[in-house]
Design a protein around this motif. Sequence first.
Motif, PDB file in Angstrom:
ATOM      1  N   LEU A 120      -3.435   6.445   0.329  1.00 43.75           N
ATOM      2  CA  LEU A 120      -4.382   5.649   0.120  1.00 43.75           C
ATOM      3  C   LEU A 120      -5.004   5.575   1.622  1.00 43.75           C
ATOM      4  O   LEU A 120      -6.011   5.020   1.766  1.00 43.75           O
ATOM      5  CB  LEU A 120      -3.863   4.298  -0.261  1.00 43.75           C
TER       6      LEU A 120
ATOM      7  N   TYR B 297      -9.940 -12.146  -4.393  1.00 43.12           N
ATOM      8  CA  TYR B 297      -8.779 -13.137  -4.402  1.00 43.12           C
ATOM      9  C   TYR B 297      -8.983 -14.257  -5.337  1.00 43.12           C
ATOM     10  O   TYR B 297      -8.207 -15.160  -5.063  1.00 43.12           O
ATOM     11  CB  TYR B 297      -8.564 -13.309  -2.881  1.00 43.12           C
TER      12      TYR B 297
ATOM     13  N   GLU C  71      -7.985   0.846   0.925  1.00 43.00           N
ATOM     14  CA  GLU C  71      -6.769   0.044   1.102  1.00 43.00           C
ATOM     15  C   GLU C  71      -7.087  -1.369   0.878  1.00 43.00           C
ATOM     16  O   GLU C  71      -6.129  -2.179  -0.027  1.00 43.00           O
ATOM     17  CB  GLU C  71      -6.406   0.291   2.516  1.00 43.00           C
ATOM     18  N   TYR C  72      -7.987  -1.895   1.145  1.00 43.71           N
ATOM     19  CA  TYR C  72      -8.335  -3.315   1.121  1.00 43.71           C
ATOM     20  C   TYR C  72      -8.555  -3.741  -0.572  1.00 43.71           C
ATOM     21  O   TYR C  72      -8.129  -4.741  -1.133  1.00 43.71           O
ATOM     22  CB  TYR C  72      -9.541  -3.695   1.751  1.00 43.71           C
ATOM     23  N   THR C  73      -9.247  -2.675  -1.088  1.00 42.01           N
ATOM     24  CA  THR C  73      -9.260  -3.022  -2.774  1.00 42.01           C
ATOM     25  C   THR C  73      -7.968  -2.788  -3.381  1.00 42.01           C
ATOM     26  O   THR C  73      -7.582  -3.775  -4.249  1.00 42.01           O
ATOM     27  CB  THR C  73     -10.236  -2.075  -3.242  1.00 42.01           C
ATOM     28  N   MET C  74      -7.366  -1.823  -3.030  1.00 41.34           N
ATOM     29  CA  MET C  74      -5.787  -1.779  -3.437  1.00 41.34           C
ATOM     30  C   MET C  74      -4.987  -2.869  -3.376  1.00 41.34           C
ATOM     31  O   MET C  74      -4.108  -2.849  -4.197  1.00 41.34           O
ATOM     32  CB  MET C  74      -5.215  -0.324  -3.316  1.00 41.34           C
ATOM     33  N   MET C  75      -5.076  -3.275  -2.195  1.00 35.74           N
ATOM     34  CA  MET C  75      -3.998  -4.459  -2.000  1.00 35.74           C
ATOM     35  C   MET C  75      -4.621  -5.715  -2.238  1.00 35.74           C
ATOM     36  O   MET C  75      -3.771  -6.819  -2.184  1.00 35.74           O
ATOM     37  CB  MET C  75      -3.623  -4.623  -0.299  1.00 35.74           C
ATOM     38  N   ALA C  76      -5.796  -6.015  -2.765  1.00 38.68           N
ATOM     39  CA  ALA C  76      -6.023  -7.220  -3.391  1.00 38.68           C
ATOM     40  C   ALA C  76      -5.560  -7.478  -4.800  1.00 38.68           C
ATOM     41  O   ALA C  76      -5.223  -6.420  -5.644  1.00 38.68           O
ATOM     42  CB  ALA C  76      -7.778  -7.141  -3.618  1.00 38.68           C
ATOM     43  N   PRO C  77      -5.418  -8.693  -5.075  1.00 40.86           N
ATOM     44  CA  PRO C  77      -4.501  -9.105  -6.523  1.00 40.86           C
ATOM     45  C   PRO C  77      -5.411  -8.849  -7.611  1.00 40.86           C
ATOM     46  O   PRO C  77      -5.727  -9.988  -8.266  1.00 40.86           O
ATOM     47  CB  PRO C  77      -4.284 -10.445  -6.053  1.00 40.86           C
ATOM     48  N   VAL C  78      -5.794  -7.667  -7.917  1.00 36.41           N
ATOM     49  CA  VAL C  78      -6.772  -7.258  -9.188  1.00 36.41           C
ATOM     50  C   VAL C  78      -6.108  -6.323  -9.762  1.00 36.41           C
ATOM     51  O   VAL C  78      -5.533  -5.308  -9.437  1.00 36.41           O
ATOM     52  CB  VAL C  78      -7.992  -6.817  -8.514  1.00 36.41           C
ATOM     53  N   ARG C  79      -6.087  -6.677 -11.185  1.00 44.10           N
ATOM     54  CA  ARG C  79      -5.493  -5.526 -11.933  1.00 44.10           C
ATOM     55  C   ARG C  79      -6.609  -4.338 -12.079  1.00 44.10           C
ATOM     56  O   ARG C  79      -7.742  -4.412 -12.152  1.00 44.10           O
ATOM     57  CB  ARG C  79      -5.456  -5.961 -13.478  1.00 44.10           C
ATOM     58  N   ARG C  80      -6.005  -3.328 -12.217  1.00 47.55           N
ATOM     59  CA  ARG C  80      -6.657  -2.031 -12.121  1.00 47.55           C
ATOM     60  C   ARG C  80      -7.765  -2.001 -13.299  1.00 47.55           C
ATOM     61  O   ARG C  80      -8.827  -1.583 -13.103  1.00 47.55           O
ATOM     62  CB  ARG C  80      -6.104  -0.806 -12.198  1.00 47.55           C
TER      63      ARG C  80
ATOM     64  N   LYS D  31       0.431   5.717  -3.599  1.00 45.23           N
ATOM     65  CA  LYS D  31       1.571   4.867  -2.625  1.00 45.23           C
ATOM     66  C   LYS D  31       2.654   5.658  -2.243  1.00 45.23           C
ATOM     67  O   LYS D  31       3.028   5.053  -1.082  1.00 45.23           O
ATOM     68  CB  LYS D  31       1.799   3.630  -3.459  1.00 45.23           C
TER      69      LYS D  31
ATOM     70  N   THR E  75     -12.713   1.449   2.679  1.00 48.43           N
ATOM     71  CA  THR E  75     -12.130  -0.068   2.299  1.00 48.43           C
ATOM     72  C   THR E  75     -11.255   0.113   1.111  1.00 48.43           C
ATOM     73  O   THR E  75     -10.535  -0.734   0.499  1.00 48.43           O
ATOM     74  CB  THR E  75     -13.605  -0.542   1.488  1.00 48.43           C
TER      75      THR E  75
ATOM     76  N   LEU F 216       0.791  -1.227  -0.117  1.00 49.53           N
ATOM     77  CA  LEU F 216      -0.079  -0.008   0.150  1.00 49.53           C
ATOM     78  C   LEU F 216       0.956   1.425   0.031  1.00 49.53           C
ATOM     79  O   LEU F 216       0.345   2.220  -0.158  1.00 49.53           O
ATOM     80  CB  LEU F 216      -0.828   0.025   1.189  1.00 49.53           C
TER      81      LEU F 216
ATOM     82  N   GLU G  56      -1.895   6.024  -8.716  1.00 50.26           N
ATOM     83  CA  GLU G  56      -2.055   5.157  -7.666  1.00 50.26           C
ATOM     84  C   GLU G  56      -0.830   5.106  -7.060  1.00 50.26           C
ATOM     85  O   GLU G  56      -0.400   4.703  -5.884  1.00 50.26           O
ATOM     86  CB  GLU G  56      -2.454   3.679  -8.097  1.00 50.26           C
TER      87      GLU G  56
END
Lengths: 306, 266
Positions: free
Chosen positions: B262, A148, B90-99, B257, B88, A96, B253
Motif C-alpha cells: 500500500l 470519517y 494509504e490515507y483512503t485505506m486507513m479511513a473507517p470506510v468499508r470497501r 497489507k 493518497t 496499513l 487488500e
Amino acid sequence: MTTLLDPREPRLAPEPESPREHQPKPKAGMVLAVTDTVVPALLVEHVTKRFVVGRRKKPVLAVNDVSLRIERGEVYGVLGANGGGKSTLIRLVSTLLTLDSGRVEVFGFDIERDEMAVKRLINRVSVDAAFFKKLSPLENLVYAARLYGVDAGHGRRDSIRILARLGIAEKRLSRPLEQMSRGMQQKVAIARALMTSPTLLLLDEPTTGLDPRSKLDVQTFIEEMRDDHDTTVLLTTHDLAEAERLCDRIGILNDGRLVTEGTPTELKAQVAREHGRPRTLESVFMSYTGRSLDEDAEADEDADDE
Amino acid sequence: MTVMTRELKASYAFVARNWHLTKRYWGWEAAFLVYAVAGALSITLIGKDQGDDRLLFYLMIGAIFWNYLSVLFQILAEQIAWERWEGTLEYTMMAPVRRVSQLLGSTFYAVVYGLVHTAVILVTLALFFGLDLSRADFATAGLFMLLGSLSFIGIGMMAAILPLIYVERGAQMTFVLQSLLLLISGVYYSIEVLPDWMQTLSRLSPATYVLDGVRRGLIDGAAPASQFHNVWPLVAMAVVLIPLGVWMFGRAERYAKRTGKLKRVG
C-alpha cells in the motif's frame, strides 16, 4: 483557553462492532473509568513484521518482537536510524500492514479483530503530505471529513480554524494545493489528521522539511492537542530537540528492536551512567543506534540514491 | 449516526471528490470528450463512406457504447492506480470506510460520468448524420446499458486489484485487459469473423451481449422480451462478478497489507 476543536464526540473508545469477550460493552461513566484507568491508549505486544524483498534474499525483519505501552494522554516518541522500523511500526498501528505475529490494541480494541473501531480512533500524519494536489485544501479536507463520518460543514469549519491556528489564512484554502509550499502542505496534512479528533494521533516525522517557525507552530499545536483534548500521540522524529520538548517518554528502535525506553531525563541519565557519555539525547541516540546522526544522514542519502 | 448513514456519507465522499477532480482537470476532460466524439465520428464515417446505413448504425452503436463501457471500466480500474499516483492510497485505506462503500461511491460517479459522455456523443452523432431513430427501441438500449454497467462494475473491481498488488505494472495490466475486451467483444465487427477460440472468449465478455442487444434494439427495434439470449448472460455475470469483485478486492487488500504494497512508490 482557546478551543481548537469542537468536542463533538466524547473522548471514549466507541463500541466495537464485535466487542471482545473479556471487555464489557462501553457504557457511559463506567467505561470512562475503565478506559481512563485500565486500558492503555496503545498496547503493542511482541509485534514482528518481516518483508520479503526478493526470492533469493532473506526477508527483512523490519519490526522485531517490539512491545510497548502508551498511556492515555501521553506523547511517546520513537527515535531510531532510517530503516530502523519506525515507519513500519506506525503503519502497523495504522492498520496499513498486517502483523506477522504479536498483538496491537488501541484503547482496548484489537487492530485486526476490531479494525473499523480502531480506524475511527486514530489518524496519521506522515513525512510526505499526500493529497490530491489539484484539489484545494478545503476540498481535500472535506473529503477526508466525510470519510470519517464528519459533516462537511463541521469539517470545513474545523479545517479553517485549525489552519488559521497553524498560520494559514482562509483565503488561501480555495486554491489548488500544488500551489502551496511544502511546509504549508504539511500543515494541511496535520489539519486533516486533527480535524477527525483522533484519540490516538500517529505522527511520522511530521515536522521534517518545515522551516523553524512552521515547526514551532506544529509543535505548539501538538502540545495543545495533548493538553486540551486529551489526545495520545505516537511520534517518530529525527529532531532530538523536538523529541525532548514534546515527548513524555521515548523509545529507541534499532534494527527493528526496541532497545531502550524511558523519559528523556531517565534516558540521558542512563547513557551518562552506562556509557559515560554527555547527558544529551544525541548521546542516547548514538549509544543505542550504534551510529551518529551524520552517519544516519549519509545512510539516508545512500537510500535516496538507490 | 447509524452505520448506514456513515457509509452513505463515505460513499458520497468519493462522488464529491471525483466531481471536484473532474472540475479541476476540466481541460483534460474537454480534450477526452473531443477525442471520444472525433473517434466515434471517424469510425461511423466508414459506414457513410460505404453508403450502407445499417453499417453506419452498427459502427455508431459500437463506438458510442464501447466508449461508455470503457469509461466505466477505466474509472473503476484506475481508482487505485490514481490514488497510488497521488500518494493518497494509504490515507483512503486507513479511513473507517468499508470497501463496498468506497466501490459504491466510485461506481456511482463512473456511471453518471459515462452516461454524460455517452449522451454528448450520441447527440453529436445523431445531429451530424441526421439519423432517423424513429424505429429505435430506447428502452432496450437503456436496459442493456444498465445490465452491462452491472457486469462491467464487477470486472472493473477485479481490474482495480491489479494496481493494488502489482505496484509498478498494475496500471498497464488494466490497459491490456481493456484492449482485449475491445478485441473480442464485437465492438466494430461481428464476432463471427473471429477465430473459433476467440469467439469462445468473446462469450465471456459482457460487452458482447450489451452491443448485440443494443444493436438489435436500436437498429431493428427488438424489444427486451425477444432478447433473452442476451439478457440472461448479463444478469448472470452481474450476479457473479460484483460479489466476486468485492471479495477479490478484499483479498488483494489483505495481500497488499501483508506485503507492504500500500506504501506509495514513485
